[in-house]
Design an enzyme around this catalytic site. Structure first.
Site, mmCIF file in Angstrom:
data_model
loop_
_atom_site.group_PDB
_atom_site.id
_atom_site.type_symbol
_atom_site.label_atom_id
_atom_site.label_comp_id
_atom_site.label_asym_id
_atom_site.label_seq_id
_atom_site.Cartn_x
_atom_site.Cartn_y
_atom_site.Cartn_z
ATOM 1 N N CYS A 23 0.810 -1.215 0.000
ATOM 2 C CA CYS A 23 0.000 0.000 0.000
ATOM 3 C C CYS A 23 0.847 1.270 0.000
ATOM 4 C CB CYS A 23 -0.896 -0.048 1.235
ATOM 5 S SG CYS A 23 -1.987 1.331 1.414
ATOM 6 N N HIS A 68 -11.930 7.472 -11.710
ATOM 7 C CA HIS A 68 -10.890 7.305 -12.727
ATOM 8 C C HIS A 68 -9.840 8.397 -12.626
ATOM 9 C CE1 HIS A 68 -13.595 4.294 -14.275
ATOM 10 N NE2 HIS A 68 -12.540 3.796 -14.885
ATOM 11 N N GLU A 136 -12.985 0.969 1.025
ATOM 12 C CA GLU A 136 -11.847 0.929 0.108
ATOM 13 C C GLU A 136 -11.777 -0.426 -0.598
ATOM 14 O OE1 GLU A 136 -7.659 2.793 0.784
ATOM 15 O OE2 GLU A 136 -7.600 0.716 1.423
HETATM 16 N N1 LIG Z 1 -6.982 1.649 8.173
HETATM 17 C C1 LIG Z 1 -6.560 1.513 6.895
HETATM 18 N N2 LIG Z 1 -5.764 0.495 6.583
HETATM 19 C C2 LIG Z 1 -5.344 0.342 5.311
HETATM 20 C C3 LIG Z 1 -5.751 1.247 4.311
HETATM 21 C C4 LIG Z 1 -6.556 2.337 4.689
HETATM 22 O O1 LIG Z 1 -6.904 3.214 3.856
HETATM 23 N N3 LIG Z 1 -6.948 2.440 5.978
HETATM 24 N N4 LIG Z 1 -5.355 1.038 3.029
HETATM 25 C C5 LIG Z 1 -4.608 0.023 2.674
HETATM 26 C C6 LIG Z 1 -4.289 -0.239 1.237
HETATM 27 O O2 LIG Z 1 -4.772 0.770 0.374
HETATM 28 C C7 LIG Z 1 -4.648 -1.626 0.731
HETATM 29 O O3 LIG Z 1 -4.682 -1.705 -0.684
HETATM 30 C C8 LIG Z 1 -5.913 -2.224 1.254
HETATM 31 O O4 LIG Z 1 -5.475 -3.106 2.229
HETATM 32 P P1 LIG Z 1 -6.235 -4.429 2.678
HETATM 33 O O5 LIG Z 1 -7.539 -4.082 3.337
HETATM 34 O O6 LIG Z 1 -5.272 -5.204 3.481
HETATM 35 O O7 LIG Z 1 -6.576 -5.049 1.263
HETATM 36 P P2 LIG Z 1 -6.794 -6.563 0.812
HETATM 37 O O8 LIG Z 1 -7.526 -6.509 -0.474
HETATM 38 O O9 LIG Z 1 -5.486 -7.271 0.798
HETATM 39 O O10 LIG Z 1 -7.717 -7.141 1.959
HETATM 40 P P3 LIG Z 1 -8.191 -8.654 2.232
HETATM 41 O O11 LIG Z 1 -9.176 -8.519 3.363
HETATM 42 O O12 LIG Z 1 -6.980 -9.417 2.625
HETATM 43 O O13 LIG Z 1 -8.819 -9.152 0.963
HETATM 44 C C9 LIG Z 1 -4.028 -0.862 3.693
HETATM 45 N N5 LIG Z 1 -4.540 -0.678 5.002
#
Ligand SMILES: Nc1nc2c(c(=O)[nH]1)N=C([C@H](O)[C@H](O)COP(=O)(O)OP(=O)(O)OP(=O)(O)O)CN2
Length: 193
Positions: A23, A68, A136
């Site tokens: 990230c 986008h 997200e």
């Molecule tokens: N509190 C937050 N934690 C994270 C954010 C955020 O905006 N707030 N963002 C990210 C990253 O953008 C990341 O791409 C998303 O992380 P994650 O949730 O771990 O994504 P996954 O698709 O891998 O989740 P799974 O639940 O494993 O499918 C990181 N953290």
């Protein structure tokens, strides 16, 4: 009573300084889902808190700014910012990093200001923005309440410090949308949508 309207946008970012390596170090995108929650103890002439159709005007245009596009933190490296602006027609420069938390705060401040400037004409009463939820991913979201949106501890969201690329500005139905919000000019709800 609380009502909720769901919006969607696709956006790319890097979130510097976070614990998740992918990230913080690689450009990646998300299909965001944004929930706007409004509250009131009253109903309008249509026995609604606030017509969902009215939310698909300026409110939707604000959220669509992020669609986008790439969200860039103004505190990022100068070269990264310049490269992103050079290679993407649609970009948004933010005074805070584009985490889900900060997206929910930025959108709260925008929608709250717009609502406060809007004159309603169908009997709506005391309608307030309750919170903004930004999903997200399918598994992670942030929800900003009023105290979060205006919290100095989380970094001030000053609309004057937000910049939209020319390509984004071109897509607004009202070319002065952002200037009107920043200058606290009034908006009048349409009779019909
Ligand atoms: N509190 C937050 N934690 C994270 C954010 C955020 O905006 N707030 N963002 C990210 C990253 O953008 C990341 O791409 C998303 O992380 P994650 O949730 O771990 O994504 P996954 O698709 O891998 O989740 P799974 O639940 O494993 O499918 C990181 N953290």
């Amino acid at each position: 009573m609380i009502i909720r309207k769901l919006f969607k946008f696709e956006n790319a970012h890097i979130v510097r300084g976070c614990s998740s390596v992918k990230c913080r170090s690689s450009l990646h995108g998300h299909s965001y889902q944004v929930e706007l929650l409004f509250e009131s103890n009253f109903l309008d002439n249509g026995q609604m808190v606030y017509d969902f159709g009215l939310m698909k005007q300026n409110m939707k245009d604000i959220i669509d700014c992020f669609d986008h596009s790439i969200a860039i933190w103004s505190g990022d490296e100068e070269k990264y910012i310049a490269d992103m602006q050079l290679h993407s027609d649609r970009w948004v420069l933010l005074p805070v990093s584009p985490s889900a938390e900060q997206f929910s705060r930025v959108i709260f401040v925008f929608i709250d200001k717009l609502l406060s400037l809007t004159t309603t004409i169908n009997g709506e009463r005391e309608v307030k923005l309750h919170s903004v939820i930004v999903h997200e991913t399918a598994t992670g979201y942030a929800q900003a309440f009023r105290e979060d949106a205006y919290s100095q501890n989380m970094g001030e969201i000053d609309l004057n410090e937000i910049e939209f690329s020319h390509e984004i500005q071109k897509s607004w139905q009202d070319a002065r949308l952002f200037d009107k919000i920043k200058n606290s000019e009034s908006f009048l709800n349409p009779k019909s949508v």
